[in-house]
Write an enzyme that holds these catalytic residues in place. Sequence first.
Site, PDB file in Angstrom:
ATOM      1  N   PRO A 292       0.832  -1.212   0.000  1.00 29.78           N
ATOM      2  CA  PRO A 292       0.000   0.000   0.000  1.00 29.78           C
ATOM      3  C   PRO A 292       0.871   1.268   0.000  1.00 29.78           C
ATOM      4  CG  PRO A 292      -0.191  -1.188   2.088  1.00 29.78           C
ATOM      5  CD  PRO A 292       0.657  -2.018   1.193  1.00 29.78           C
ATOM      6  N   GLU A 293       0.494   2.221  -0.818  1.00 27.30           N
ATOM      7  CA  GLU A 293       1.197   3.506  -0.852  1.00 27.30           C
ATOM      8  C   GLU A 293       0.385   4.552  -0.101  1.00 27.30           C
ATOM      9  OE1 GLU A 293       3.601   4.917  -3.728  1.00 27.30           O
ATOM     10  OE2 GLU A 293       3.748   3.099  -4.943  1.00 27.30           O
TER      11      GLU A 293
ATOM     12  N   HIS B 140      -3.911 -15.617   9.790  1.00 16.84           N
ATOM     13  CA  HIS B 140      -2.903 -14.543   9.818  1.00 16.84           C
ATOM     14  C   HIS B 140      -3.403 -13.289  10.528  1.00 16.84           C
ATOM     15  CE1 HIS B 140      -0.783 -17.093   7.023  1.00 16.84           C
ATOM     16  NE2 HIS B 140      -1.758 -16.988   6.144  1.00 16.84           N
TER      17      HIS B 140
ATOM     18  N   ARG C 161       2.232 -11.860   5.506  1.00 15.88           N
ATOM     19  CA  ARG C 161       3.698 -11.913   5.364  1.00 15.88           C
ATOM     20  C   ARG C 161       4.425 -11.322   6.565  1.00 15.88           C
ATOM     21  NH1 ARG C 161       5.737 -10.573  -0.504  1.00 15.88           N
ATOM     22  NH2 ARG C 161       7.637 -11.305   0.523  1.00 15.88           N
TER      23      ARG C 161
ATOM     24  N   ARG D  12      21.783  17.768  -3.255  1.00 11.81           N
ATOM     25  CA  ARG D  12      21.722  16.301  -3.202  1.00 11.81           C
ATOM     26  C   ARG D  12      22.326  15.738  -4.486  1.00 11.81           C
ATOM     27  NH1 ARG D  12      20.101  14.646   1.948  1.00 11.81           N
ATOM     28  NH2 ARG D  12      18.759  16.320   2.692  1.00 11.81           N
TER      29      ARG D  12
END
Length: 275
Positions: free
Chosen positions: A2-3, A96, A115, A156
């Site tokens: 998920p973002e 889970h 996971r 940077r």
Amino acid sequence: MPELPEVETVANGVNERIRGERIKSVWLSRYKEPFKTPPDPMSEALTGSRIDLVHRIGKHIVFDLSQNKKPLQWIVHLGMTGRLLVSSPDVPVPSHTHAVLTLSSGRELRFVDARRFGRLALHSTSGSEPSAPFQGPGREPLTISADDFAALFRHRKLPIKAALLNQKLLHGVGNIYADESLFRAGIRPTRIAGRLTRVQLDKLHAALQDILRKAISLGGSSVSDYVDADGVAGFFQLEHRVYMRTGQPCLVCETPIRRTLLAGRGTHYCPQCQR
Ligand SMILES: [Zn+2]
């Protein structure tokens, strides 16, 4: 994985459903990975707390709790496969499942993670060692000003795509939104961050915020009956212009989209539109 928009959607969905409820009891699994705070103190602190607000910071879902007027935060990171479900107790508990919070309404908040890359932690803002409210490691991409955004990348020497993914600079920007915002800003992902002009950085700032807001508004409408990070993953796919479109014609100039590896991540761009 998920973002930011998915995490925001889940946080908002959970907030709408359970804000104001009290946590009556807590069950936690015997697996150690999900628990950044050990299960016993976590369970003790959560039990009896009131859920004042659920919101997103970076890719973390933050539960603002209070227990006898003392503030406390419960931090949930979904990792790769973590899900938060608000369920009636008669719905079978999925395998889970690592946390079940029984709420005053009788419903359950369940954390399910096959996971086990997800993480649960307490963040104490009172007590013997009070700390500031949870902030996350970097700046918030949705609200950062154009000036502060430009300042992040000054001097940077790494590629702009790698800088966008660096969670210590901006938190919550993942691979999809890095590629898509660079395309919309016309910037080649390999360009050195510190060499971009202010005009380019302003375009990137606007593109990133615009795309994240759009994704959040689309995601918000795609989740109705229950809260499920899996259920909303990929809801933004129809809008992708470069991400996972390798070899397909650019929607602007028809040049085939290229893929390269950058900072270990698949990176998609138009060699014509992005310079
Ligand atoms: Zn193009």
